[in-house]
Write an enzyme that holds these catalytic residues in place. Structure first.
Site, PDB file in Angstrom:
ATOM      1  N   GLN A  27       0.821  -1.218   0.000  1.00  0.00           N
ATOM      2  CA  GLN A  27       0.000   0.000   0.000  1.00  0.00           C
ATOM      3  C   GLN A  27       0.857   1.271   0.000  1.00  0.00           C
ATOM      4  O   GLN A  27       0.321   2.370  -0.128  1.00  0.00           O
ATOM      5  CB  GLN A  27      -0.942   0.002   1.219  1.00  0.00           C
ATOM      6  CG  GLN A  27      -1.948  -1.139   1.229  1.00  0.00           C
ATOM      7  CD  GLN A  27      -3.003  -1.038   0.122  1.00  0.00           C
ATOM      8  OE1 GLN A  27      -3.210   0.017  -0.476  1.00  0.00           O
ATOM      9  NE2 GLN A  27      -3.657  -2.159  -0.164  1.00  0.00           N
ATOM     10  N   THR A  38       8.856 -17.890 -17.934  1.00  0.00           N
ATOM     11  CA  THR A  38       8.966 -16.776 -18.881  1.00  0.00           C
ATOM     12  C   THR A  38       8.237 -15.559 -18.316  1.00  0.00           C
ATOM     13  O   THR A  38       7.135 -15.666 -17.803  1.00  0.00           O
ATOM     14  CB  THR A  38       8.371 -17.198 -20.246  1.00  0.00           C
ATOM     15  OG1 THR A  38       9.097 -18.340 -20.685  1.00  0.00           O
ATOM     16  CG2 THR A  38       8.486 -16.079 -21.268  1.00  0.00           C
ATOM     17  N   HIS A  68      -1.049  -4.071  -9.159  1.00  0.00           N
ATOM     18  CA  HIS A  68      -2.448  -3.672  -9.396  1.00  0.00           C
ATOM     19  C   HIS A  68      -2.999  -2.699  -8.359  1.00  0.00           C
ATOM     20  O   HIS A  68      -4.122  -2.232  -8.492  1.00  0.00           O
ATOM     21  CB  HIS A  68      -3.350  -4.908  -9.503  1.00  0.00           C
ATOM     22  CG  HIS A  68      -3.596  -5.636  -8.222  1.00  0.00           C
ATOM     23  ND1 HIS A  68      -4.736  -5.458  -7.492  1.00  0.00           N
ATOM     24  CD2 HIS A  68      -2.855  -6.551  -7.550  1.00  0.00           C
ATOM     25  CE1 HIS A  68      -4.693  -6.245  -6.431  1.00  0.00           C
ATOM     26  NE2 HIS A  68      -3.552  -6.917  -6.432  1.00  0.00           N
ATOM     27  N   SER A 111       2.929  -5.040  -5.173  1.00  0.00           N
ATOM     28  CA  SER A 111       1.929  -5.553  -6.110  1.00  0.00           C
ATOM     29  C   SER A 111       1.558  -4.445  -7.091  1.00  0.00           C
ATOM     30  O   SER A 111       1.240  -3.333  -6.667  1.00  0.00           O
ATOM     31  CB  SER A 111       0.692  -5.973  -5.310  1.00  0.00           C
ATOM     32  OG  SER A 111      -0.029  -6.934  -6.006  1.00  0.00           O
ATOM     33  N   CYS A 163     -18.312  -9.619   4.882  1.00  0.00           N
ATOM     34  CA  CYS A 163     -19.761  -9.533   5.050  1.00  0.00           C
ATOM     35  C   CYS A 163     -20.442 -10.855   4.738  1.00  0.00           C
ATOM     36  O   CYS A 163     -20.075 -11.522   3.801  1.00  0.00           O
ATOM     37  CB  CYS A 163     -20.328  -8.535   4.063  1.00  0.00           C
ATOM     38  SG  CYS A 163     -20.342  -6.901   4.680  1.00  0.00           S
TER      39      CYS A 163
HETATM   40  N1  PLP Z   1      -0.460  -7.023   1.358  1.00  0.00           N
HETATM   41  C1  PLP Z   1      -1.325  -5.997   1.394  1.00  0.00           C
HETATM   42  C2  PLP Z   1      -1.123  -4.903   2.417  1.00  0.00           C
HETATM   43  C3  PLP Z   1      -2.388  -5.937   0.508  1.00  0.00           C
HETATM   44  O1  PLP Z   1      -3.242  -4.908   0.547  1.00  0.00           O
HETATM   45  C4  PLP Z   1      -2.542  -6.985  -0.438  1.00  0.00           C
HETATM   46  C5  PLP Z   1      -3.701  -6.993  -1.333  1.00  0.00           C
HETATM   47  O2  PLP Z   1      -4.815  -6.665  -0.940  1.00  0.00           O
HETATM   48  C6  PLP Z   1      -1.612  -8.037  -0.447  1.00  0.00           C
HETATM   49  C7  PLP Z   1      -0.591  -8.013   0.468  1.00  0.00           C
HETATM   50  C8  PLP Z   1      -1.699  -9.156  -1.430  1.00  0.00           C
HETATM   51  O3  PLP Z   1      -1.503  -8.667  -2.726  1.00  0.00           O
HETATM   52  P1  PLP Z   1      -1.848  -9.536  -4.029  1.00  0.00           P
HETATM   53  O4  PLP Z   1      -3.243 -10.023  -3.832  1.00  0.00           O
HETATM   54  O5  PLP Z   1      -1.744  -8.593  -5.135  1.00  0.00           O
HETATM   55  O6  PLP Z   1      -0.923 -10.653  -4.106  1.00  0.00           O
END
Ligand code: PLP
Length: 691
Positions: free
Chosen positions: A191, A249, A213, A211, A338
């Site tokens: 984050q 790859t 995304h 990460s 939830c």
């Molecule tokens: N760590 C934190 C703080 C995250 O917010 C997330 C994803 O929500 C992850 C690890 C895991 O990331 P990913 O699902 O992209 O492997």
């Protein structure tokens, strides 16, 4: 059509247009395998090197390793595996390694799960040790100091995904240094990327997973930093890619896209500044305060990512807030897992020792650094609309007396419900088996609709309704003598056989009679004629459980049984045996719905979303046909009417298809054979319409 406002950036983000272009180019033109030595391979290799160099500079990797992988979950596995393999080797060589695998109480689940998994697989038998956090959500440094001497691996995060709370990384490092702690140290930086400045090699951090995304790159691409000199064991071996650190790859489309995002970060010309993001958050917070009275923020803004808000509203469940925001096309997430009616508390907020109502009712609003002022303004307008919708629906306190609801209202909590019998003409109502969980909700409803509660009845003796009576204040009928069930002045000696002679309660034109059945009570609602409530005139029978047999002779064929314990979420039942329900035959997809409407143009589409969702929704329904709004909480009242037209065709619709399925199942069980549910709900219907 109203566009969606995406405020769930901590879950994932859309992909930056320039990153999509880079990924498309990597797939369409520069598609070579970076391990090939021909020109196509070299072109791909150049792309890979460029992305890595940019990442190395941006993260301050120094002499350390920086490998691409599939995302943070893989990075966390690799870091944990590397540390634990090294610990096992050291222990086998006779070195003392510490006995604790320490992790922050608010870490992403990937961390404790990986620790437990690899600890078991490698046979290390170390102890997982949860490090508490303070009320502000940061790691408790005194607790760390106390366990540092025994720590073999320490796992903390740079910023929390639910609250955005920023960890005191420098403070943690100080404790590790001051205590001479030999543990390896992983910091989950997921984050933090793009929101906090990082200079990894200047710290004592051994491993840092990322990460893509979470910052405008696609899903399935991530990075892992490993400090120079920190132990490393590959998780995946094979063709030796990524300097044999992560075989397979490379995901070149992902790497090209992530490289583009990182380059934009490095240039500093694409994303908003910290100050701008703080201003956006302040505007959202002001809009929320104005819309949702009593709101409390669960994250301290002064020490959180400027892109995250986490809040709870007294009397509102996270499910209800999610539904109303979703209706206004504002995508937020509940801070907790939830289920249908009740949310499990958030372990992050629990760790911060917040009261249960806050941790179970929390909503997270998060946005990315690409957000602009126009989007925030639009979000603020929609937040105001959500507040107004909740007020109109009497979910939050409102002194404006809305149009009075009439008839039955069912408030459900997993497996149980409270019943409200409302008579709009006389503005008087009766509560049956009110659940303590519903006190705030019932109070808000009764006050806002200016109802007078004639009686609070229970189907079993000795229920404590004192808190509710207190809360209702002047809206509760002045204390009349009542028995242990709340029934006013019932003679002790009444038996089942004498029920007709029991004095009934009058609610406008409606009559409510009481049936004594041993230690149980049943209540019968209908229209009395000449002071007598005949069995055939009983529309609803309220009991603790479904008990048709006990009421034989007192109810008619059309009576609906309304239990206050409702484990199967059945809403209500017929006095005769339930009809069999085949789930497949009642589910319609969008094409099936068109076909059905072609064959039955008179079919009634019933929107079972609650009033406040309807009010917050700005779009026209993405389905054609005759639509009626009947919230699920009022299904029982309407079910009785629909059953009188057994040949009619009913299609239930809702946001996602869950509630409509329950409604259709209920009608089928009651014997209405032409009840259907729109699978995937309005969300999928909108997509199908757009296609
Ligand atoms: N760590 C934190 C703080 C995250 O917010 C997330 C994803 O929500 C992850 C690890 C895991 O990331 P990913 O699902 O992209 O492997």
């Amino acid at each position: 059509m109203t566009t969606e406002i995406y405020l769930d950036g901590n879950a994932t983000s859309p992909v930056l247009p320039a990153a999509i272009a880079a990924a498309t180019c990597a797939m369409g033109q520069r598609y070579g395998n970076p391990s090939s030595s021909h020109a196509a391979g070299l072109s791909a290799k150049a792309l890979l090197d460029q992305a890595r160099q940019c990442a190395r500079r941006l993260l301050g990797v120094g002499e350390g390793r920086l490998m691409f992988n599939s995302g943070a979950t893989e990075g966390i596995q690799t870091a944990v595996l590397s540390a634990l393999v090294a610990l096992r080797e050291r222990r086998e060589q006779g070195e003392a390694i510490g006995s604790l695998l320490v992790y922050g109480a608010t870490e992403h689940k990937a961390v404790p799960e990986s620790l437990a998994h690899w600890n078991r697989l490698l046979g290390l038998n170390l102890t997982l040790h949860k490090l508490p956090v303070t009320a502000q959500g940061t790691h408790d440094l005194d607790a760390l100091r106390a366990c540092a001497g025994e720590a073999a691996l320490v796992c903390t995060m740079a910023a929390n995904n639910e609250t955005g709370v920023i960890s005191d990384i420098a403070g943690i490092q100080r404790v590790l240094e001051q205590t001479g702690c030999k543990a390896y140290w992983m910091v989950d930086c997921v984050q933090a990327l793009g929101k906090l400045a990082l200079n990894l090699a200047a710290t004592r951090i051994d491993y840092a997973p990322f990460s893509g995304h979470k910052l405008y790159a696609p899903k399935g691409i991530g990075m892992l930093y490993v400090r120079a000199g920190a132990p490393f064991t590959p998780l995946i071996v094979g063709g030796g890619q990524e300097s044999a650190q992560r075989s397979g790859t490379e995901n070149m489309a992902g790497i090209a896209a992530l490289g583009t995002v990182l380059a934009a970060l490095e240039r500093g010309d694409t994303f908003r500044s910290h100050a701008e993001l703080e201003d956006y958050r302040a505007r959202l917070a002001d809009a929320l305060r104005a819309a949702l009275p009593g709101i409390v923020f669960n994250n301290p803004f002064e020490n959180s990512l400027p892109t995250t808000l986490n809040f709870s509203v007294p009397g509102l469940a996270s499910r209800e807030l999610m539904d109303v925001f979703d209706a206004a096309q504002v995508r937020v997430s509940s801070g907790s897992a939830c289920s249908a009616a009740k949310a499990a508390p958030s372990y992050v907020l629990d760790a911060m020792q917040l009261p249960l109502w806050r941790s179970a009712g929390a909503i997270r609003m998060s946005f990315g650094p690409l957000t602009d002022a126009a989007m925030i303004d639009d979000a603020c307008r929609r937040i105001a609309r959500c507040g107004a919708a909740l007020r109109t629906g009497c979910l939050i306190p409102s002194e404006r007396h809305g149009a009075a609801h009439d008839g039955l209202l069912q408030m459900g909590v997993e497996g149980a419900c409270s019943w409200l019998v409302l008579d709009a003409a006389s503005r008087s109502c009766v509560l049956i088996d009110p659940l303590p969980d519903h006190t705030a909700r019932i109070e808000a409803f009764v006050r806002c609709q200016n109802y007078r509660v004639q009686a609070i009845l229970n189907t079993t003796a000795g229920q404590q309704n004192g808190e509710l009576i207190e809360a209702l204040g002047r809206h509760a009928a002045s204390r009349v003598p009542a028995d242990a069930y709340g029934w006013p002045a019932l003679p002790d000696s009444v038996t089942l056989a004498q029920v007709q002679s029991v004095p009934a309660l009058k609610l406008g034109e409606r009559t409510l009679a009481c049936v004594v059945d041993g230690a149980q009570r049943h209540y019968l609602l209908g229209q009395a004629a000449q002071g007598q409530l005949a069995a055939a005139a009983v529309r609803f029978a309220f009991s603790n459980k479904q008990c048709a047999a006990a009421l034989q002779g007192l109810t008619g064929a059309a009576t609906l049984l309304c239990p206050s314990r409702d484990e199967q979420n059945q809403f209500c039942a017929a006095t005769t045996a339930a009809a069999a329900v085949c789930c497949d035959s009642l589910q319609l997809d969008h094409a099936g719905l068109s076909q059905l409407l072609g064959a039955h143009p008179d079919a009634l589409l019933i929107d079972v979303r609650e009033d406040y969702e309807y009010a917050a929704s700005a779009t026209v329904l993405p389905v054609a046909g005759k639509v009626q709004s009947v919230p699920l909480s009022r299904l029982t009242e309407h079910a009785a009417d629909w059953l009188t037209a057994a040949d009619s065709t009913l299609v239930f619709i809702c946001r996602s298809g869950n509630r409509s399925l329950k409604a259709a199942q209920c009608m089928r069980r009651l014997g209405h054979q032409h009840s259907y549910s729109l699978t995937g709900g309005l969300a999928l219907a909108a997509l199908a319409q757009a296609a």
